[in-house]
Motif scaffolding. Sequence first.
Motif, PDB file in Angstrom:
ATOM      1  N   LEU A 136       0.817  -1.208   0.000  1.00  0.00           N
ATOM      2  CA  LEU A 136       0.000   0.000   0.000  1.00  0.00           C
ATOM      3  C   LEU A 136       0.855   1.265   0.000  1.00  0.00           C
ATOM      4  N   LEU A 137       2.008   1.226   0.678  1.00  0.00           N
ATOM      5  CA  LEU A 137       2.897   2.382   0.648  1.00  0.00           C
ATOM      6  C   LEU A 137       3.435   2.621  -0.755  1.00  0.00           C
ATOM      7  N   VAL A 138       3.790   1.538  -1.448  1.00  0.00           N
ATOM      8  CA  VAL A 138       4.246   1.682  -2.832  1.00  0.00           C
ATOM      9  C   VAL A 138       3.133   2.282  -3.682  1.00  0.00           C
ATOM     10  N   ALA A 139       1.909   1.796  -3.495  1.00  0.00           N
ATOM     11  CA  ALA A 139       0.779   2.348  -4.248  1.00  0.00           C
ATOM     12  C   ALA A 139       0.627   3.841  -3.992  1.00  0.00           C
ATOM     13  N   SER A 140       0.875   4.265  -2.743  1.00  0.00           N
ATOM     14  CA  SER A 140       0.724   5.685  -2.407  1.00  0.00           C
ATOM     15  C   SER A 140       1.822   6.545  -3.018  1.00  0.00           C
ATOM     16  N   ALA A 182      -5.437   9.764 -32.025  1.00  0.00           N
ATOM     17  CA  ALA A 182      -5.043  11.108 -32.434  1.00  0.00           C
ATOM     18  C   ALA A 182      -5.738  12.159 -31.572  1.00  0.00           C
ATOM     19  N   GLY A 183      -4.975  13.186 -31.198  1.00  0.00           N
ATOM     20  CA  GLY A 183      -5.517  14.268 -30.391  1.00  0.00           C
ATOM     21  C   GLY A 183      -5.788  13.892 -28.953  1.00  0.00           C
ATOM     22  N   ALA A 184      -5.123  12.850 -28.490  1.00  0.00           N
ATOM     23  CA  ALA A 184      -5.408  12.344 -27.149  1.00  0.00           C
ATOM     24  C   ALA A 184      -4.780  13.202 -26.060  1.00  0.00           C
ATOM     25  N   LEU A 185      -5.448  13.214 -24.909  1.00  0.00           N
ATOM     26  CA  LEU A 185      -4.870  13.721 -23.675  1.00  0.00           C
ATOM     27  C   LEU A 185      -4.311  12.511 -22.937  1.00  0.00           C
ATOM     28  N   MET A 186      -3.003  12.510 -22.672  1.00  0.00           N
ATOM     29  CA  MET A 186      -2.342  11.349 -22.076  1.00  0.00           C
ATOM     30  C   MET A 186      -2.071  11.583 -20.595  1.00  0.00           C
ATOM     31  N   LEU A 187      -2.376  10.589 -19.786  1.00  0.00           N
ATOM     32  CA  LEU A 187      -1.968  10.558 -18.389  1.00  0.00           C
ATOM     33  C   LEU A 187      -0.938   9.450 -18.216  1.00  0.00           C
ATOM     34  N   VAL A 188       0.120   9.741 -17.480  1.00  0.00           N
ATOM     35  CA  VAL A 188       1.173   8.751 -17.225  1.00  0.00           C
ATOM     36  C   VAL A 188       1.360   8.598 -15.731  1.00  0.00           C
ATOM     37  N   ALA A 189       1.439   7.357 -15.285  1.00  0.00           N
ATOM     38  CA  ALA A 189       1.729   7.051 -13.884  1.00  0.00           C
ATOM     39  C   ALA A 189       3.218   6.775 -13.754  1.00  0.00           C
ATOM     40  N   SER A 190       3.833   7.313 -12.711  1.00  0.00           N
ATOM     41  CA  SER A 190       5.265   7.120 -12.516  1.00  0.00           C
ATOM     42  C   SER A 190       5.547   6.727 -11.075  1.00  0.00           C
ATOM     43  N   ARG A 220       1.323  -4.205 -10.963  1.00  0.00           N
ATOM     44  CA  ARG A 220      -0.021  -4.776 -10.942  1.00  0.00           C
ATOM     45  C   ARG A 220      -0.327  -5.325  -9.551  1.00  0.00           C
ATOM     46  N   GLY A 221      -1.585  -5.241  -9.183  1.00  0.00           N
ATOM     47  CA  GLY A 221      -1.975  -5.631  -7.839  1.00  0.00           C
ATOM     48  C   GLY A 221      -1.991  -4.475  -6.862  1.00  0.00           C
ATOM     49  N   LEU A 222      -1.622  -3.288  -7.339  1.00  0.00           N
ATOM     50  CA  LEU A 222      -1.611  -2.100  -6.471  1.00  0.00           C
ATOM     51  C   LEU A 222      -2.862  -1.241  -6.656  1.00  0.00           C
ATOM     52  N   GLY A 223      -3.790  -1.678  -7.492  1.00  0.00           N
ATOM     53  CA  GLY A 223      -4.976  -0.880  -7.756  1.00  0.00           C
ATOM     54  C   GLY A 223      -4.736   0.265  -8.714  1.00  0.00           C
ATOM     55  N   LEU A 224      -3.622   0.205  -9.447  1.00  0.00           N
ATOM     56  CA  LEU A 224      -3.278   1.323 -10.320  1.00  0.00           C
ATOM     57  C   LEU A 224      -4.206   1.422 -11.525  1.00  0.00           C
TER      58      LEU A 224
END
Length: 284
Positions: A136-140, A182-190, A220-224
């Motif tokens: 859960l800390l990693v997920a946070s 095309a024309g997408a708004l991208m979100l990236v998780a880091s 995977r498994g972190l609810g991301l």
Amino acid sequence: MDSTLVARVRRFNRTVTHRIGALDDAYLARGRPLGQCRVLWEIGDGGSEVRALRARLDLDSGYLSRLLAALRADGLVEVAAAADGRVRTVRLTPAGAAERDELDRRSDDLATDILAPLDEAQRGRLVTAMGEVERLLVASMVRVAPADPDGPESRACVEAYAAELAARFDGGFDPARSIPAAGALMLVASLHGEAVGCGALVPHGSWAAVKRMWVAPSTRGLGLGRRMLAELEATAATRGVRTLRLETNRALTEAIALYRSARYREVPAFNDEPYAHHWFEKDL
């Protein structure tokens, strides 16, 4: 945020820092604080780029420089710059490697000391609880933010996404045949400076398409996946989008389960995506 939850997290933090000796300026009786010891361990046998080290530890560049300077003054690390001066690397000296081995031994002793007063059932409960807390800390620590669709993080995610689809789909996957984003708004998780997930919104007036949903196997498994979908929904809502639509392949059983649990309803096909078997829609 619930103040009771905040207070419990703070109490947990105080207990942990006290029990592991994080407050001691001579961690594990080695004459240096925990921060320096942690950096020694993280450098590893093969050394590390300083910027990668900073990202993994989420440290301010100035603070990391001070830690490295102290370790260098003690003869435990060597810091070198590449020819162009832009990339610095750090390696353990023989003395640094010996010090890290001693820290490993003492860390094992500390872990044993924590477990020793407990009975077998309590040890199992503690280690199981630690595993859940760690997860859960990693997920946070994962951060989700808008990104340039043509930037390196977005491209890396989309390439990994396409490679996974090619491996999982019957007959493979050719991005050139799929409907483009095309024309997408991208979100990236880091996480620790590394891109570990993505999702895109393609606007179509009052509705938008969710595309390129992907999460790295390591997270995977972190609810991301659920979090990424929620972030996309929130972003769409702020832009006046009233309906989200998406399509997916029958091989992606985890994605199908996610969409259904997030109250997406299955609808007739609304496009001619050649790799799709299921089409979903949700009103925001």
